[in-house]
Design an enzyme around this catalytic site. Structure first.
Site, mmCIF file in Angstrom:
data_model
loop_
_atom_site.group_PDB
_atom_site.id
_atom_site.type_symbol
_atom_site.label_atom_id
_atom_site.label_comp_id
_atom_site.label_asym_id
_atom_site.label_seq_id
_atom_site.Cartn_x
_atom_site.Cartn_y
_atom_site.Cartn_z
ATOM 1 N N ILE A 209 31.552 46.205 46.028
ATOM 2 C CA ILE A 209 31.583 46.212 44.563
ATOM 3 C C ILE A 209 30.242 45.744 44.003
ATOM 4 O O ILE A 209 29.707 46.342 43.065
ATOM 5 C CB ILE A 209 32.757 45.353 44.043
ATOM 6 C CG1 ILE A 209 34.092 45.967 44.500
ATOM 7 C CG2 ILE A 209 32.725 45.248 42.517
ATOM 8 C CD1 ILE A 209 35.317 45.096 44.253
ATOM 9 N N GLU B 130 46.249 32.609 36.495
ATOM 10 C CA GLU B 130 46.625 33.790 35.706
ATOM 11 C C GLU B 130 48.142 33.877 35.630
ATOM 12 O O GLU B 130 48.814 33.465 36.580
ATOM 13 C CB GLU B 130 46.032 35.041 36.348
ATOM 14 C CG GLU B 130 44.517 34.990 36.382
ATOM 15 C CD GLU B 130 43.884 36.214 37.050
ATOM 16 O OE1 GLU B 130 44.632 37.077 37.545
ATOM 17 O OE2 GLU B 130 42.656 36.288 37.064
ATOM 18 N N HIS C 165 42.592 40.905 33.942
ATOM 19 C CA HIS C 165 42.448 41.277 35.363
ATOM 20 C C HIS C 165 42.699 42.782 35.556
ATOM 21 O O HIS C 165 43.621 43.190 36.267
ATOM 22 C CB HIS C 165 43.387 40.434 36.239
ATOM 23 C CG HIS C 165 42.933 40.341 37.664
ATOM 24 N ND1 HIS C 165 43.143 39.232 38.447
ATOM 25 C CD2 HIS C 165 42.274 41.219 38.452
ATOM 26 C CE1 HIS C 165 42.643 39.435 39.650
ATOM 27 N NE2 HIS C 165 42.105 40.646 39.682
#
Ligand code: DGY
Length: 333
Positions: A163, A266, A285
């Site tokens: 990434i 989260e 997210h």
């Protein structure tokens, strides 16, 4: 509870996934689909897993050592994510339970989201939209809604894995040069030690997994060494950042802003001090959240699960320590 056929390998799916992948799983295993509420409560997960051979779970499902210890038949945990910090890997390996993830298929989507929130942050897209909706756009003003440009600036990439590389590769399109923290990873970019890296980067973007080594790596000292007026982008894991320290750096104006797709705990809502901060662009997210990518992740997780359950080395084996000698059963071939 929806119980599938045929009997044989028993698999628990903790959340609905792409229907094609789910049907493939249901055809090949005795599938239990957790009907909700979501995410699956810890007690229900432990109870359900007692009789399962395989688990297809999400990054929000904590697969602790206690859960694994109570799952005597479990052989495979297939995580629907590239990150696997929700799974106690040491316990899984100790018990001979195979763990897999879903790399590659979400690289482009996550890189795109990184650039989407980076661009939106530096140009103030979200507050400008809100001002329009609030009737605050009265005329075209040469001094109104000013953001910052990226041309000629430097992107600092932390973590040059798949990434990180995809994010770095897109920097030239915006006239940015790239520097990388540390010496790991592939790519034609200058590698800098922490001090020089932080003194150079106008935007720092995080792309490392959350481990004991990386937890809170963006702390007070890291933030204090960033360029005054720099931006931080995090589409990796919230635990990489000391959120109190980030809040302080934003409040003092030391940092110009942060784009955060991930948080330490989260989910968060509008009461979260960072999510609500005027210098923060917060998203829930969604790095891999495209229709195409989520379908590909589901296919990849199902592939891994079926491979491991039928004795083949799964494509995305995370804990090589559990394969093949130490895994809970003897692979067929
Ligand atoms: C992952 O896969 O680890 C991302 O955080 C969600 O796609």
């Amino acid at each position: 509870m929806t119980r599938g056929r045929p009997p044989g390998m028993r698999v628990l799916l903790t959340h609905p996934v792409d229907s094609r992948a789910r049907m493939r799983l249901a055809e090949r295993t005795n599938l239990t689909r957790w009907p909700g509420p979501y995410p699956i409560p810890a007690d229900d997960l432990a109870r359900e897993l007692f009789t399962q051979d395989g688990l297809l779970c999400l990054l929000g499902d904590p697969i602790s050592s206690a859960v694994l210890d109570q799952s005597p038949q479990l052989r495979v945990v297939a995580n629907l994510a590239v990150g696997y910090d929700n799974i106690d890997l040491v316990a899984a390996s100790r018990l001979g339970i195979v763990v897999t993830n879903t790399p590659d298929v979400l690289t482009e989507a996550t890189a795109e989201l990184t650039w989407a929130i980076l661009l939106a942050l530096v140009r103030g897209v979200v507050p400008a939209r809100q001002a329009l909706l609030d009737g605050q756009w009265r005329y075209w003003s040469p001094t109104g809604f000013l953001g910052r440009g990226l041309g000629g600036k430097t992107l600092g990439v932390v973590g040059l894995g798949r990434i990180g590389q995809a994010v770095a590769a897109r920097a030239a399109a915006f006239g940015m040069s790239v520097v990388v923290l540390g010496s790991r990873g592939q790519g034609p970019y200058p590698r800098l030690e922490r001090e020089a890296f932080l003194a150079t980067a106008d935007v720092v973007s995080l792309h490392v997994p959350l481990t004991t080594d990386t937890r809170r790596m963006v702390d007070e000292s890291f933030l204090a060494r960033m360029k005054p007026g720099a931006f931080l982008v995090n589409t990796a894991r919230g635990g990489l950042v000391d959120e109190d320290a980030l809040l302080a750096a934003l409040n003092t104006g030391r940092l110009a802003g942060a784009a955060l797709d991930v948080f330490d705990r989260e989910p968060v809502d509008g009461q979260h001090p960072l999510a609500a901060h005027p210098r923060v662009l917060a998203t829930p997210h969604i790095g891999s959240a495209t229709v195409e990518t989520r379908a590909a992740m589901a296919e990849r997780a199902v592939d891994n699960l079926l491979m491991a359950l039928t004795g083949q080395r799964p494509r995305d084996l995370v804990n090589a320590a559990a394969w093949p000698g130490r895994c809970r059963y003897t692979p067929v071939k």
